[in-house]
Design a protein around this motif. Structure first.
Motif, PDB file in Angstrom:
ATOM      1  N   UNK A 105       8.408  13.521  19.949  1.00  0.00           N
ATOM      2  CA  UNK A 105       7.830  14.393  20.977  1.00  0.00           C
ATOM      3  C   UNK A 105       7.613  15.756  20.326  1.00  0.00           C
ATOM      4  N   UNK A 106       6.446  16.319  20.537  1.00  0.00           N
ATOM      5  CA  UNK A 106       6.105  17.607  19.935  1.00  0.00           C
ATOM      6  C   UNK A 106       6.078  18.688  21.010  1.00  0.00           C
ATOM      7  N   UNK A 107       6.483  19.888  20.621  1.00  0.00           N
ATOM      8  CA  UNK A 107       6.378  21.042  21.519  1.00  0.00           C
ATOM      9  C   UNK A 107       5.250  21.943  21.013  1.00  0.00           C
ATOM     10  N   UNK A 113      10.405  16.322  17.426  1.00  0.00           N
ATOM     11  CA  UNK A 113      11.694  15.659  17.382  1.00  0.00           C
ATOM     12  C   UNK A 113      11.605  14.236  17.871  1.00  0.00           C
ATOM     13  N   UNK A 114      12.319  13.320  17.203  1.00  0.00           N
ATOM     14  CA  UNK A 114      12.360  11.915  17.617  1.00  0.00           C
ATOM     15  C   UNK A 114      13.516  11.733  18.582  1.00  0.00           C
ATOM     16  N   UNK A 150       3.488  13.482  23.278  1.00  0.00           N
ATOM     17  CA  UNK A 150       3.953  12.445  22.346  1.00  0.00           C
ATOM     18  C   UNK A 150       3.466  12.751  20.941  1.00  0.00           C
ATOM     19  N   UNK A 151       4.343  12.488  19.967  1.00  0.00           N
ATOM     20  CA  UNK A 151       3.920  12.666  18.584  1.00  0.00           C
ATOM     21  C   UNK A 151       2.813  11.699  18.202  1.00  0.00           C
ATOM     22  N   UNK A 152       2.850  10.472  18.806  1.00  0.00           N
ATOM     23  CA  UNK A 152       1.803   9.464  18.598  1.00  0.00           C
ATOM     24  C   UNK A 152       1.330   9.047  19.983  1.00  0.00           C
ATOM     25  N   UNK A 189       6.193   5.606  23.066  1.00  0.00           N
ATOM     26  CA  UNK A 189       6.242   7.052  23.221  1.00  0.00           C
ATOM     27  C   UNK A 189       6.191   7.507  24.659  1.00  0.00           C
ATOM     28  N   UNK A 190       6.066   6.535  25.620  1.00  0.00           N
ATOM     29  CA  UNK A 190       6.029   6.906  27.048  1.00  0.00           C
ATOM     30  C   UNK A 190       7.425   7.360  27.466  1.00  0.00           C
ATOM     31  N   UNK A 191       7.505   8.588  28.026  1.00  0.00           N
ATOM     32  CA  UNK A 191       8.793   9.168  28.397  1.00  0.00           C
ATOM     33  C   UNK A 191       8.651   9.951  29.683  1.00  0.00           C
TER      34      UNK A 191
END
Length: 941
Positions: free
Chosen positions: A384-386, A411-412, A449-451, A457-459
């Motif tokens: 996940x990217x900020x 961060x993963x 999501x980073x990807x 990556x669904x959160x």
């Protein structure tokens, strides 16, 4: 001079409700608090005092004055501070101070009715305890309220747990679950079976609404709002009905579960049985194929507060601002069609907004976003990217997203999928965007999501987040205090003003301070001198400077030639943060102007100017003062007027354009090289005028350039007192008495009668301090005064006081029954003349110390033309010189003709031959006037 949340979201778990009613406050979230019932005893702790306490105690200290519903600042022992800012209110102010918001339900009694209430929230919320049809009521404490009631009979007693109240089987197979939030309440309708869904009451679900000072209406887009009848503003806002079923694992009344998403349905309004009803579009829900029961139904009311939003490709034009059409969770990443309960492909990004106005201007040392991940697609960490982005708002959708400014962290993470990776906190570093975030009053942070093509990556995240910013404020710009031998030209710190010094190696003093570092020895200060941008070869460096506001002095070396320079100063704290640059211009000037020229404007009649028709104290004489050196002209002049023929002696280096009068010395400042004209009057038969020229550096045209300019002129002394102008006012005695001077014994006055007092002369005796005498009006007249103190006047008398204790009035011209306009007094051995200004301040001039029991001849004048107060004394042993005090050009208190002159009242002793006259008399004139007395008893005017 150059110097150089949604405000009220669905708790910490998603609130999926039949009707979340949030009464909106009329102020922003940062102020949405309850005022204390009683004023605080102590002022809130400021940032400076908190830092000082933290460094002294080696413990963190909260900055009370900086606390708000969304922000809290803590001072640390190392001099830094940390501010934690939430995207929604987390505390409120009560009579006991700031308290964390608590939505837990407790039992209470309101107007004699037993209800449930949240423990500590900013608005007034009540929840029904069953036995009636009342569901809940909300009041914003500002006159706007709404009450919900159940249309199908009475409600059962609820089961209460935390912030929830569950009413079981309100209809067959249907539970009603109420969840209280910070400024609202949700009702989740849980339909357990398909059979329960077929109940006509479910198919026609509605809730009755009863509002006060609100108009609930439906807009063209189906949105429901509650607008204040007094304010005209929308206080309540319905963001649309939501529902979800149990097709996703873990679905509950507060969460559609794992990959579950909520779906919209329509709401409408109608009237029923004289009440307004909120009607649910249940057909949309119940006609959906493949429902998995139980089904949860939740229309959502909320107060608008900018704090969060997510965007989703499944509904690219839809705004999810502050939970609109959401289950209270923030979505991030890719959800493929085969996982989505609504059969659509989702790609989502989430944004948070924070009010960062408090940290504007701070130097950021660390910054981090913290939130809670509530669900992930697996326990396998996915990036996940900020990002820092442009501003978000109600119009933010997938189609209308803010610009991406900078990625700050990646961060993963994987939390919330199972007990193997439970829900938990996650954090993202924001320091990469420090230069972008500085001085911004709002920070907008996106999680993505980073990807964005990876289903894992669904959160989901909580819609609450906070940022913790550790910061330090740069030292204040150094404050210029002084330069040795420095003088201002013009009004200090205004355009066109300048500082001059006569010192070739001047000493400079600046004050250094740091608003947030009080642990001592933390500042270094550097000073240097520059000329036309060129360093002059020396600087002063000082370390260990107290940041609480310490003065630092540095003497420049080598010597500076005459010319213009700039003093520069900076301060640096222990973190290496530097203050703004202080730059102050100054001029070194060591060359004095030449002796000025005095030119009489009124033509004299002799080589030594003589004015035979002049009158001392009255006739005006004008003189022009001018520079005599074209290359080094004067900026101002100092002149002195004194009796006699000798030139005055310069009164030391204490006069300038800001300090314009001392005794007989007066400053005039016409401007560089300009002439000026002064108007004076004679003090005696001979009067001297002495003039010095000076420049803005304080260089005087003497002794550097030789003697000052000096002229003397004469006016005949006796012409000031024609006999026809004298008069007497008789006295009305109140305890005072007339006694022959010949009968005065040495026991009354050590030297007997006054000098030259004849055998027939009478003396006015005041046996005690309570006795006095007032002047009387003559027959056919009301005039009792001797003078109008607004003009020049003179006063004199022979005086013999019994004691030197206390203040003893001698001759006082009254302005009214309670105010003395002008007076000659005896005060602790010192004679003085006082004249009151219209401002209430009394100007005064005093003589030297004298003894009691001794006759003294006291003479005093207020010279309104020359703006001087003068006084002198004489007795058998000595003759004094005039003592002079300056009098500003201000209005002196006047008096009407009916006000008397009072002698005594507070004085014990004798007064002989009192005089008070509307003339400015010379020494010779005072002697002459004494001859007018003879044997007359009274006050000579």
């Amino acid at each position: 001079m150059r110097f150089s949340s949604a405000l009220f979201r669905r708790a910490c778990v998603p609130v999926l409700s039949l009707g979340l009613l949030s009464i909106g406050l009329a102020v922003p979230a940062a102020n949405a608090d309850t005022e204390p019932s009683t004023p605080a005893v102590d002022a809130p702790k400021s940032e400076a005092s908190a830092v000082a306490e933290a460094t002294a105690t080696a413990q963190d200290v909260v900055v009370d004055a900086a606390t708000s519903p969304t922000s809290k600042t803590t001072a640390h022992p190392d001099g830094t501070l940390s501010t934690t800012i939430s995207n929604e209110p987390v505390r409120m102010k009560t009579g006991e101070g700031w308290t964390d918001i608590s939505t837990d339900l407790v039992h209470a009694t309101v107007d004699g009715v037993s209800v449930l209430k949240p423990e500590n929230v900013p608005v007034d919320i009540t929840v029904g305890k069953g036995g009636t049809s009342e569901i809940a009521s909300l009041d914003d404490k500002k006159g706007h309220s709404i009450t919900q009631s159940w249309p199908f009979g009475t409600l059962p007693v609820p089961v209460v747990e935390g912030n929830s109240a569950t009413y079981r089987q309100v209809l067959p197979g249907v539970d009603l679950i109420q969840l209280v939030h910070k400024a609202g309440i949700s009702q989740v309708l849980k339909i357990e079976t398909a059979e329960a869904a077929r109940d006509p009451r479910v198919a026609e679900m509605r809730i009755f609404l009863d509002s006060e000072n609100l108009v609930v209406a439906q807009g063209a887009d189906g949105e429901l709002t509650g607008k204040g009848t007094d304010s005209g503003d929308v206080e309540l806002h319905n963001t649309g009905g939501l529902w979800w079923d149990s097709s996703a694992q873990g679905a509950t009344a507060t969460d559609p579960g794992g990959q579950g998403v909520s779906r919209p349905f329509e709401l409408s309004l109608r009237s029923e049985a004289g009440k307004q009803a909120q009607v649910f579009g249940m057909d949309e829900i119940l006609d959906t194929a493949g429902l998995t029961f139980p089904v949860y139904v939740d229309p959502d009311w909320t107060f608008k507060q900018p704090s969060y939003v997510f965007v989703d490709t499944a509904y690219p034009g839809t705004s999810y601002w502050n939970g609109n059409l959401t289950d209270g969770r923030m979505h991030v990443g890719y959800l493929p069609t085969y996982w989505a309960p609504d059969g659509r492909t989702h790609l989502a990004r989430s944004y948070f907004q924070f009010d960062t106005s408090y940290i504007v201007g701070k130097d950021i040392l660390a910054a981090r976003l913290n939130t809670v991940e509530t669900w992930s697609s697996s326990c396998t960490p996915a990036n996940v990217a900020s990002w820092v982005t442009g501003d978000i708002g109600p119009g933010t959708t997938w189609n209308v997203q803010p610009g991406l400014i900078m990625q700050t962290d990646m961060g993963a993470v994987a939390k919330g999928y199972s007990t193997a990776c439970p829900a938990g906190s996650v954090g993202f570093d924001l320091m990469a965007a420090k230069s972008i975030l500085l001085n911004k009053t709002k920070w907008n942070v996106m999680l993505a999501a980073g990807n964005e093509s990876d289903p894992l990556g669904w959160k989901k995240f909580q819609n609450t987040a906070d940022i913790t910013v550790t910061h330090n404020v740069a030292p204040n710009i150094p404050v210029f205090q002084s330069i040795s031998d420095g003088r201002w030209f013009g009004t200090p710190w205004t355009d066109g003003s300048r500082i001059y010094t006569r010192d070739k190696t001047p000493s400079f003093t600046v004050q250094a301070s740091d608003p947030d570092s009080y642990d001592g020895g933390t500042l270094t200060v550097q000073m240097s001198v520059w000329k036309n941008g060129v360093w002059q070869g020396a600087d002063g460096n000082f370390s260990g400077v107290s940041p609480g506001g310490a003065n630092v002095t540095w003497q420049d070396s080598p010597a500076l030639a005459d010319g213009s320079y700039t003093l520069r100063a900076i301060a640096k704290d222990k973190w290496g943060l530097t203050s703004p640059l202080m730059a102050v211009d100054f001029t070194v000037d060591t060359t004095a102007p030449s002796t000025p020229k005095i030119t009489p404007i009124t033509a004299p009649q002799a080589t030594v100017p003589s004015y035979p028709n002049g009158v001392i104290g009255e006739t005006l004489f004008s003189f022009k003062l001018s520079s005599t050196d074209a290359a080094n002209k004067a900026d101002g002049y100092i002149f002195a007027i004194q009796e006699g023929t000798a030139a005055a002696i310069y009164p030391a280096d204490l006069l300038n354009c800001s300090h314009t009068r001392v005794r007989e010395f007066v400053v005039v400042c016409p401007g560089y090289g300009q002439d000026t004209t002064i108007t004076i009057t004679a003090l005696d038969e001979y009067t001297s005028l002495t003039v010095w020229a000076f420049d803005d550096a304080g260089n005087i045209a003497m002794p550097i350039k030789g003697a000052p300019a000096h002229v003397k002129f004469s006016v005949p002394a006796l012409q000031t007192l024609p006999n026809t102008q004298t008069d007497f006012l008789e006295l009305e005695l109140s305890g005072a008495e007339w006694i022959p001077a010949k009968d005065i014994t040495t026991s009354q006055c050590a030297d007997g009668k006054p000098i030259n007092a004849g055998t027939t002369a009478d003396v006015l005796n005041f046996p005690t301090t309570g006795t006095y005498a007032d002047t009387k009006a003559k027959a056919g007249s009301t005039v009792r005064r001797a003078i109008d103190p607004g003009d020049g006047f003179s006063v004199a008398a022979w005086v013999c006081p019994k004691t030197t204790t206390g203040l003893q009035p001698l001759i006082s011209q009254l302005a009214n029954s309670s105010t003395i306009a002008a007076a000659l007094r005896f005060d602790g051995g010192t004679y003085h003349l006082g004249s009151r200004l219209s401002t209430g301040i009394e100007e005064r001039v005093s003589t030297a110390q004298l003894a009691a029991g001794q006759w003294t001849y006291v003479t005093a004048v207020y010279d309104n033309i020359n703006a001087q107060l003068r006084i002198t004394t004489a007795n058998a042993n000595q003759v004094g010189d005039w003592t002079i005090a300056a009098s500003p050009n201000a209005t002196h208190v006047g008096t009407d003709a009916t006000q008397p002159v009072r002698l005594g009242q507070g004085f014990a002793g004798q007064i002989y031959r009192p005089v008070m006259t509307q003339r400015v008399l010379s020494e010779a004139s005072f002697g002459t006037i004494q001859t007018q007395y003879g044997t007359t008893r009274g006050l000579l005017k």
